[in-house]
Design a protein around this motif. Structure first.
Motif, PDB file in Angstrom:
ATOM      1  N   ILE A 115       0.753  -1.147   0.096  1.00 40.89           N
ATOM      2  CA  ILE A 115       0.040  -0.032   0.328  1.00 40.89           C
ATOM      3  C   ILE A 115       0.760   1.009  -0.280  1.00 40.89           C
ATOM      4  O   ILE A 115       0.496   2.334  -0.738  1.00 40.89           O
ATOM      5  CB  ILE A 115      -1.127  -0.007   1.557  1.00 40.89           C
ATOM      6  CG1 ILE A 115      -2.161  -1.348   1.201  1.00 40.89           C
ATOM      7  CG2 ILE A 115      -1.391   1.463   1.328  1.00 40.89           C
ATOM      8  CD1 ILE A 115      -2.823  -1.247   2.562  1.00 40.89           C
ATOM      9  N   LEU A 116       1.288   0.798   1.052  1.00 39.83           N
ATOM     10  CA  LEU A 116       2.224   2.691   1.269  1.00 39.83           C
ATOM     11  C   LEU A 116       3.846   2.402  -0.560  1.00 39.83           C
ATOM     12  O   LEU A 116       3.592   3.953  -0.513  1.00 39.83           O
ATOM     13  CB  LEU A 116       4.066   2.412   1.842  1.00 39.83           C
ATOM     14  CG  LEU A 116       3.316   3.033   3.547  1.00 39.83           C
ATOM     15  CD1 LEU A 116       3.736   1.991   4.743  1.00 39.83           C
ATOM     16  CD2 LEU A 116       2.215   4.215   3.700  1.00 39.83           C
ATOM     17  N   LYS A 117       3.614   2.090  -0.856  1.00 39.34           N
ATOM     18  CA  LYS A 117       4.672   1.774  -2.269  1.00 39.34           C
ATOM     19  C   LYS A 117       3.783   2.113  -3.101  1.00 39.34           C
ATOM     20  O   LYS A 117       4.253   3.126  -4.339  1.00 39.34           O
ATOM     21  CB  LYS A 117       5.328  -0.048  -2.404  1.00 39.34           C
ATOM     22  CG  LYS A 117       6.606  -0.419  -2.191  1.00 39.34           C
ATOM     23  CD  LYS A 117       6.590  -1.247  -2.069  1.00 39.34           C
ATOM     24  CE  LYS A 117       7.862  -1.910  -1.945  1.00 39.34           C
ATOM     25  NZ  LYS A 117       8.711  -3.303  -2.360  1.00 39.34           N
ATOM     26  N   PRO A 129       0.086  21.823  -4.944  1.00 40.75           N
ATOM     27  CA  PRO A 129      -1.096  22.171  -3.529  1.00 40.75           C
ATOM     28  C   PRO A 129      -1.456  20.155  -3.420  1.00 40.75           C
ATOM     29  O   PRO A 129      -2.034  19.797  -2.691  1.00 40.75           O
ATOM     30  CB  PRO A 129      -1.775  23.032  -3.166  1.00 40.75           C
ATOM     31  CG  PRO A 129      -2.455  23.242  -4.465  1.00 40.75           C
ATOM     32  CD  PRO A 129      -1.286  22.898  -5.286  1.00 40.75           C
ATOM     33  N   GLU A 130      -2.521  19.718  -4.751  1.00 41.20           N
ATOM     34  CA  GLU A 130      -2.390  18.780  -4.416  1.00 41.20           C
ATOM     35  C   GLU A 130      -1.059  17.425  -4.255  1.00 41.20           C
ATOM     36  O   GLU A 130      -0.386  17.565  -5.478  1.00 41.20           O
ATOM     37  CB  GLU A 130      -3.442  18.185  -6.201  1.00 41.20           C
ATOM     38  CG  GLU A 130      -4.967  19.487  -6.128  1.00 41.20           C
ATOM     39  CD  GLU A 130      -4.224  20.443  -7.004  1.00 41.20           C
ATOM     40  OE1 GLU A 130      -3.045  20.402  -7.391  1.00 41.20           O
ATOM     41  OE2 GLU A 130      -5.030  21.581  -6.336  1.00 41.20           O
ATOM     42  N   CYS A 131      -1.647  16.826  -3.729  1.00 39.48           N
ATOM     43  CA  CYS A 131      -0.796  15.550  -3.149  1.00 39.48           C
ATOM     44  C   CYS A 131      -1.336  13.755  -3.478  1.00 39.48           C
ATOM     45  O   CYS A 131      -2.420  14.032  -2.320  1.00 39.48           O
ATOM     46  CB  CYS A 131       0.136  15.267  -1.859  1.00 39.48           C
ATOM     47  SG  CYS A 131       1.446  14.070  -1.634  1.00 39.48           S
ATOM     48  N   LEU A 137      -4.291   8.857   2.513  1.00 44.50           N
ATOM     49  CA  LEU A 137      -4.547   9.269   3.853  1.00 44.50           C
ATOM     50  C   LEU A 137      -5.279  10.139   4.078  1.00 44.50           C
ATOM     51  O   LEU A 137      -6.433   9.363   5.091  1.00 44.50           O
ATOM     52  CB  LEU A 137      -3.031  10.152   4.208  1.00 44.50           C
ATOM     53  CG  LEU A 137      -1.798   9.216   4.526  1.00 44.50           C
ATOM     54  CD1 LEU A 137      -0.652  10.309   4.943  1.00 44.50           C
ATOM     55  CD2 LEU A 137      -1.953   7.971   4.226  1.00 44.50           C
ATOM     56  N   THR A 138      -6.134  10.744   3.467  1.00 44.36           N
ATOM     57  CA  THR A 138      -7.654  11.515   3.892  1.00 44.36           C
ATOM     58  C   THR A 138      -8.472  10.638   3.182  1.00 44.36           C
ATOM     59  O   THR A 138     -10.178  11.038   3.343  1.00 44.36           O
ATOM     60  CB  THR A 138      -7.389  12.847   3.602  1.00 44.36           C
ATOM     61  OG1 THR A 138      -7.378  12.683   2.373  1.00 44.36           O
ATOM     62  CG2 THR A 138      -6.301  13.246   4.146  1.00 44.36           C
TER      63      THR A 138
END
Length: 144
Positions: A115-117, A129-131, A137-138
């Motif tokens: 998942i993190l990869k 500003p978009e990530c 995460l949100t």
């Protein structure tokens, strides 16, 4: 030299126990409080005096902790050893259950790694500003 004097078991202070075992003094006291170590006799000044049996038990506990056994499992193992009526099968049952728990944790960690990869691969390192990582995460990005 008196033969009985050489057979007397050496007495260990908590500092010596700590140094020999690599176990923090407060941890040794904690193991006493929760019943893992029997309370040692004390000097007239109130200092704990441990025996080699205490030391061996402390090393047993420490090794169990190094192998990831939980307090409840260690307590059961100690009860089996203290009663001296344990069978290898009883000990194996505890170890096999612990192994199963560890295997599940490894599987969970592999999923987490994946998942993190995936999340980090979505990041283009832009200055906008978009990530996508923050979005994931949100939970605003349903593609993760």
């Amino acid at each position: 030299m008196d033969k009985t004097a050489s057979m007397v078991e050496p007495k260990l202070t908590i500092g010596v126990m700590s140094k020999r075992s690599g176990c923090n003094i407060e941890t040794i006291r904690y193991y006493e409080r929760i019943g893992f170590l029997p309370p040692p006799p004390r000097t007239e000044a109130g200092h704990r005096i441990y025996s080699e049996d205490h030391f061996r038990r402390l090393m047993f506990i420490r090794r169990c902790r190094e192998l990831g056994f939980h307090q409840k499992q260690i307590k059961i193992l100690l009860r089996l050893v203290d009663g001296a009526h344990y069978t290898c099968a009883e000990v194996k049952e505890i170890v096999v259950q612990h192994l199963s728990d560890i295997q599940q944790k490894i599987a969970d960690l592999k999923k987490l790694e994946s998942i993190l990869k995936n999340m980090s691969a979505q990041c283009k390192r832009g200055m906008v500003p978009e990530c996508p990582v923050i979005d994931a995460l949100t939970c605003t990005n349903t593609n993760s």
